[in-house]
Design a protein around this motif. Sequence first.
Motif, short mmCIF file in Angstrom:
data_model
loop_
_atom_site.label_atom_id
_atom_site.label_comp_id
_atom_site.label_asym_id
_atom_site.label_seq_id
_atom_site.Cartn_x
_atom_site.Cartn_y
_atom_site.Cartn_z
N LEU A 127 0.71 -1.17 -0.03
CA LEU A 127 0.09 -0.07 -0.19
C LEU A 127 0.76 1.45 -0.10
N LEU A 128 1.60 1.57 1.02
CA LEU A 128 2.84 2.63 1.08
C LEU A 128 3.48 2.69 -0.54
N ALA A 129 4.21 1.60 -1.05
CA ALA A 129 4.26 1.49 -2.41
C ALA A 129 3.65 2.15 -3.34
N SER A 130 2.57 2.20 -3.55
CA SER A 130 1.78 2.82 -4.21
C SER A 130 1.82 4.09 -4.56
N ALA B 84 -7.57 1.76 -5.64
CA ALA B 84 -7.15 -0.03 -6.18
C ALA B 84 -6.61 -1.28 -5.26
N PHE B 85 -6.00 -0.53 -5.18
CA PHE B 85 -5.02 -1.27 -4.27
C PHE B 85 -6.32 -2.12 -3.24
N LEU B 86 -6.80 -1.08 -2.21
CA LEU B 86 -7.72 -1.89 -1.39
C LEU B 86 -9.45 -1.73 -1.60
N GLY B 87 -9.24 -2.01 -2.90
CA GLY B 87 -10.35 -2.12 -3.96
C GLY B 87 -11.54 -1.28 -2.82
N LEU B 88 -11.47 -0.50 -3.37
CA LEU B 88 -12.60 1.04 -2.67
C LEU B 88 -13.24 1.44 -3.82
N GLY B 89 -14.31 2.03 -4.17
CA GLY B 89 -14.88 2.79 -4.72
C GLY B 89 -15.20 3.81 -4.83
#
Length: 344
Positions: free
Chosen positions: A143-146, A154-159
């Motif tokens: 996540l920190l590397a995003s 997008a990594f967390l799957g949030l809309g």
Amino acid sequence: MTDVTSNRGLPLPHPDNSAAEDALRLRTAISMIDADIAAALAAIDPAVEAAIGALIGAAPATLDTLAEIAAALGNDPNLATTLTSAIAGKQAASANLTALSDLASVGNLTAMAGLTGAADKAAYFTAAGALALMTVTAKGRALLASADETAMRAFLGLGTAALLAAGTGANNVVQLDASGRLPAVDGTVPVGTTIWVNGTVAPSGFLKENGALILRSAAPALWAYAQASGRVVTEAQWASGNSGAFSSGDLATTFRIPDSRGEFVRALDDGRGVDAGRSLGGWQADDFKSHQHQQQVGTEINQAGGSNRSSTGSAYNLSGIYTASAGGSETRPRNITKLACIRY
């Protein structure tokens, strides 16, 4: 004469000496001086070479001369000024260096020195000058590397809901209140709607429907609704049988809301003809539908010995005969009380 030099004790020429004797003395002195100079030079050369070697050290062949070093530094005669300006510009572009410089002032460097690093661990402050280690998982590192916030979502799957702020306004995400319930928010109950509350306090977003004067600036949505409803009357009209409508207040900064206290609510006839002639928000007094009470007439006995008269047993309508009064101060059906509140 036997005069000699003070340092080496060499014989010196003298006027009393013969020329041959002085020439010999000078030859001897010059020879000794030459030997001393040779010895001194022999001692100096190794020392100089050693110093130069130490200065150059293990420098690569491309940087083992002053010319090569100068070229590598851009042949800048003001290199110190150039480096100082460059460093100052970097610090001005970011507050990070300043923040790092503050670490030592609060003992944070000492706290850092007390930590023992380990795999998948990161340091965090638990208080001023106090550090602890926390575990950083593989997902946390990813996540920190995003690259940016979009990649993180997008990594967390949030809309798209992740982009909305919490609140009760337009395009907000509604949060549960302290009781775990949804708060009253715009859109749940439209502005201008009357609700019944089992309490004596109006909920958030509502006003008691008590005929109060309200600042237009304090309830702009309700004032706009009142104007659109077509039922804004003057203060005099409101007080003369229109207490269920809105009033124009002082015609500038205030308006009056309906007063439903102590009243029964009747649906607007709206053209049906059952309760014709009524305006929205109009007040109506209690009333009975027109009717008659029949009085049954029985047998009348003549106590003086005269003839008896008897009715046929049918009912007669008699004027001027009344039943005794009964009842209370108004006509009403069975009821329960609730607090009327209006959305503003």
